[in-house]
Design a protein around this motif. Structure first.
Motif, PDB file in Angstrom:
ATOM      1  N   ASN A   1     -51.284  42.432 -16.240  1.00 21.96           N
ATOM      2  CA  ASN A   1     -52.318  41.504 -16.696  1.00 21.96           C
ATOM      3  C   ASN A   1     -53.280  42.044 -17.746  1.00 21.96           C
ATOM      4  OD1 ASN A   1     -52.045  39.031 -15.157  1.00 21.96           O
ATOM      5  ND2 ASN A   1     -52.408  40.331 -13.361  1.00 21.96           N
TER       6      ASN A   1
ATOM      7  N   ASN B   1     -54.466  36.747 -24.677  1.00 25.89           N
ATOM      8  CA  ASN B   1     -53.520  36.649 -23.568  1.00 25.89           C
ATOM      9  C   ASN B   1     -52.141  37.240 -23.925  1.00 25.89           C
ATOM     10  OD1 ASN B   1     -52.726  36.022 -21.018  1.00 25.89           O
ATOM     11  ND2 ASN B   1     -52.407  33.841 -21.400  1.00 25.89           N
TER      12      ASN B   1
ATOM     13  N   PRO C   1     -55.075  33.928 -16.010  1.00 23.23           N
ATOM     14  CA  PRO C   1     -55.315  33.141 -17.225  1.00 23.23           C
ATOM     15  C   PRO C   1     -56.664  33.488 -17.845  1.00 23.23           C
ATOM     16  CG  PRO C   1     -55.937  31.888 -15.323  1.00 23.23           C
ATOM     17  CD  PRO C   1     -55.461  33.210 -14.796  1.00 23.23           C
TER      18      PRO C   1
ATOM     19  N   ASN D   1     -46.398  29.935 -14.745  1.00 19.75           N
ATOM     20  CA  ASN D   1     -46.531  29.559 -16.151  1.00 19.75           C
ATOM     21  C   ASN D   1     -45.173  29.021 -16.575  1.00 19.75           C
ATOM     22  OD1 ASN D   1     -49.123  30.498 -16.540  1.00 19.75           O
ATOM     23  ND2 ASN D   1     -48.429  32.580 -16.930  1.00 19.75           N
TER      24      ASN D   1
ATOM     25  N   ALA E   1     -53.378  27.755 -12.977  1.00 22.51           N
ATOM     26  CA  ALA E   1     -53.101  29.092 -12.445  1.00 22.51           C
ATOM     27  C   ALA E   1     -53.780  29.319 -11.090  1.00 22.51           C
ATOM     28  CB  ALA E   1     -53.547  30.152 -13.437  1.00 22.51           C
TER      29      ALA E   1
ATOM     30  N   SER F   1     -49.462  35.331 -14.365  1.00 16.44           N
ATOM     31  CA  SER F   1     -50.536  36.230 -14.790  1.00 16.44           C
ATOM     32  C   SER F   1     -51.907  35.574 -14.650  1.00 16.44           C
ATOM     33  CB  SER F   1     -50.288  36.690 -16.219  1.00 16.44           C
ATOM     34  OG  SER F   1     -49.997  35.597 -17.038  1.00 16.44           O
TER      35      SER F   1
ATOM     36  N   ARG G   1     -48.918  38.870 -20.385  1.00 17.05           N
ATOM     37  CA  ARG G   1     -48.797  37.708 -19.495  1.00 17.05           C
ATOM     38  C   ARG G   1     -47.412  37.676 -18.861  1.00 17.05           C
ATOM     39  NH1 ARG G   1     -48.470  35.761 -24.811  1.00 17.05           N
ATOM     40  NH2 ARG G   1     -46.645  34.435 -25.199  1.00 17.05           N
TER      41      ARG G   1
ATOM     42  N   LYS H   1     -45.163  29.723 -21.674  1.00 22.45           N
ATOM     43  CA  LYS H   1     -46.494  29.203 -22.055  1.00 22.45           C
ATOM     44  C   LYS H   1     -47.465  29.541 -20.923  1.00 22.45           C
ATOM     45  CE  LYS H   1     -45.499  25.918 -25.467  1.00 22.45           C
ATOM     46  NZ  LYS H   1     -44.079  25.617 -25.270  1.00 22.45           N
ATOM     47  N   THR H   2     -48.705  29.718 -21.278  1.00 23.38           N
ATOM     48  CA  THR H   2     -49.657  30.067 -20.230  1.00 23.38           C
ATOM     49  C   THR H   2     -50.212  28.834 -19.560  1.00 23.38           C
ATOM     50  OG1 THR H   2     -50.751  30.772 -22.230  1.00 23.38           O
ATOM     51  CG2 THR H   2     -50.901  32.217 -20.334  1.00 23.38           C
TER      52      THR H   2
ATOM     53  N   GLN I   1     -42.896  39.715 -26.429  1.00 25.96           N
ATOM     54  CA  GLN I   1     -43.656  39.966 -25.206  1.00 25.96           C
ATOM     55  C   GLN I   1     -43.260  41.316 -24.628  1.00 25.96           C
ATOM     56  OE1 GLN I   1     -44.612  37.393 -21.949  1.00 25.96           O
ATOM     57  NE2 GLN I   1     -44.136  35.633 -23.227  1.00 25.96           N
TER      58      GLN I   1
END
Ligand code: FDA
Length: 531
Positions: A229, A515, A524, A478, A489, A522, A518, A482-483, A98
């Motif tokens: 984002n 995505n 979604p 999150n 969100a 963030s 993030r 994980k989103t 990331q």
């Protein structure tokens, strides 16, 4: 227990052993595969670099996060050139890492330098050039520059131009403009993001795009939709605003005994309605016995910028807010850029160069939250705030920034920052402390949460709005890298962006469908049926 310790040691050893090759491969990827601009000096700092720690800590504003050792980046990249940012994005995708982008490092919850899954930081500390064009009344600023550097550079070219952004000179352009950004000129010119006319961004595929190439929807989203984002924004073109040669500032302190509650109550009816040249904010300060000051202080400051001279200000105040009893001797005339030094809290007579200081003025452990107020708060509720303040043993602060003026004219959907007409003022709550330790920190955090609960009946509702630049993970996050789903969100998205949240998610679908960019809060992706 013994087995758990052995297992943890093995995991640490394995992660250390495996992280080294990734760092080396990353370097290789940066310099060859994506043909990054190769330098004779270092721009990639892995954990074993002697500069890693000082670089990581260099711009952290909230030292509460300094000891969050588990979330440290595998490496920090400090690009000078756009191709190095492009390469860093593409190599991160290749190795499934990331990215956290850092401009000024002032994120309240540390989202520009902490992450719960393996990650790198792209730190824009070397991308800080500012080019001011007075003839065109615009400037191009790279994201790593600070607000202080911007104000200083404008002043070197013109004392009758300025820019409507925040008060703290060390705040980074990148994060600030991404979330809106407001200060003493908000009533006259709106938020910083309202005054952005172009930008360069590197997207998830490593493409460098300006406003024309990114399209109006993405250009809309980056002006207030929150940092981290949609890509890495390298630079922004802003519209400068005209300010008078001389402006007036004042700070009038009042204690509870000097009718502070009555004055705050009255201020709510006046400050958002006054002429847009006048900005009067309130700073409520409570200092507890355990603070370094050691004795209880509770007071309120009426802290103001007027775009004109003392001679015009005094009659205006006598007519609209006589209760404050403002006198000419409370006021000082100065240039607009000097007023930025005044509001930053530097001593009188400080040279303009203090705006270039990298030393953060307000560095301390803190937790903050925010609200917007749509109806004046009753006087007895204001008195209750004093009682709440008595319960905090260190430093408690409430800053109330009036809106109205130009903010009433800009529609909620013009940029993603939605807090416009109907909002009297913004409140920022903050608690600061020095002592280390989890127990201490939870005590202060619990206190500010109870103040926030106390304020519930008196602030905006459905949603209870909040300002994304005063990031608050209490609103929801999150989980574990994980989103969250769109619905989950909405816990923070509705509060930060109101009706613009869905449009932001639609832009996200289009420009970052996997995505990649993030963080804990963030934007979604939009679910299939709503696309
Ligand atoms: P930082 O680098 O931490 O970034 C913040 C977020 O934006 C992170 O999610 C990050 O990943 C992302 N980001 C950063 N650069 C990016 C880029 N180039 N491209 C894409 N994403 C990027 N606000 C205000 O409106 N008025 C004010 O007066 C003040 N005053 C103030 C004082 C102090 C002491 C602090 C600590 C903060 C403020 N703020 C403020 C809040 C400030 O506007 C907010 O914290 C900004 O997001 C900080 O921007 P930085 O670039 O410094 O943060």
């Amino acid at each position: 227990m013994k087995q758990i310790i052995v297992l943890i040691s093995i995991l640490i050893a394995v992660s250390w052993a495996t992280s080294r090759p990734i760092q080396e491969e990353f370097r290789q990827c940066m310099s060859t595969q994506f043909k990054a601009y190769t330098r004779s000096f270092e721009i990639i700092f892995p954990r074993n670099s002697s500069l890693y720690s000082s670089l990581l800590q260099s711009t952290i504003q909230n030292p509460r996060w300094l000891n969050a050792t588990t979330f440290k980046p595998l490496l920090i990249v400090t690009p000078f050139h756009e191709s190095e940012v492009q390469a860093a994005i593409l190599c991160s995708r290749k190795y499934d890492l990331q990215i956290r982008v850092r401009s000024g490092g002032h994120d309240y919850e540390g989202l520009s330098f902490l992450c719960r899954t393996p990650f790198i930081i792209i730190d824009l500390i070397n991308m800080r050039s500012i080019e001011v064009d007075i003839k065109e009344e615009t400037a191009w600023i790279q994201s790593g520059a600070t607000l202080g550097e911007l104000y200083y550079t404008i002043a070197k070219k013109s004392l009758v131009h300025g820019f409507p952004a925040g008060l703290c000179p060390t705040v980074g352009i990148g994060g600030h403009l991404s979330g809106g950004g407001f200060g003493t000129l908000v009533r006259k010119f709106g938020v910083a993001a309202d005054n952005v006319v172009d930008a360069y961004l590197i997207d998830v595929n490593g493409r460098l795009v300006d406003r024309k190439a990114m399209g109006e929807e993405l250009f809309w989203a980056i002006r207030g939709g929150g940092g981290g984002n949609f890509g890495v924004i390298l630079s922004w073109k802003i519209k400068l605003v005209r300010v008078p040669k001389s402006v007036t500032v004042f700070t009038v302190p009042r204690t509870v005994e000097q009718s502070a509650s009555e004055l705050i109550h009255r201020w709510q009816y006046i400050a958002p309605e006054m002429h847009e040249d006048l900005f009067i904010r309130i700073v409520i300060l409570g200092v507890g016995e355990k603070s370094s000051k050691g004795k209880r202080i509770d007071n309120v400051s009426f802290n103001s910028l007027f775009l004109g001279g003392i001679d015009s200000l005094i009659p205006l105040m006598n007519k609209n807010f006589p209760e404050l009893g403002l006198k000419a001797e409370d006021c000082t005339e100065m240039t607009w850029v000097e007023s930025t030094i005044y509001f930053a809290g530097f001593p009188k007579g400080s040279p303009l160069e203090v705006l270039l200081d990298k030393e953060q003025l307000y560095k301390s452990k803190f937790k903050a939250k925010s609200d917007f107020v749509t109806e004046p708060i009753p006087k007895n509720a204001i008195e209750g705030i004093w009682k709440m303040f008595q319960e905090e043993e260190e430093i408690a602060i409430m800053i109330m920034d009036p809106f109205g003026g130009k903010m009433n004219e800009i529609l909620e959907f013009e940029v993603p920052f939605p807090h416009r007409k109907g909002n009297l003022y913004n409140i920022q709550y903050m608690v600061k402390w020095d002592e280390d330790g989890l127990e201490t920190s939870s005590r202060h955090v619990n206190w500010i949460r109870s103040l926030y609960n106390y304020m519930t009946p008196f602030v905006s509702k459905f949603p209870r709005a909040a300002y994304v630049n005063y990031r608050d993970l209490d609103l929801g996050t999150n989980k574990n890298g994980k989103t969250a789903t769109y619905r989950e969100a909405a816990a923070w998205g509705d509060k930060y962006f109101k009706d613009n949240f869905k449009r932001l998610a639609r832009v996200k679908n289009k420009v970052d469908p996997e995505n990649f960019f993030r963080n804990e809060q963030s934007i979604p992706l939009l679910p299939e049926p709503w696309k």
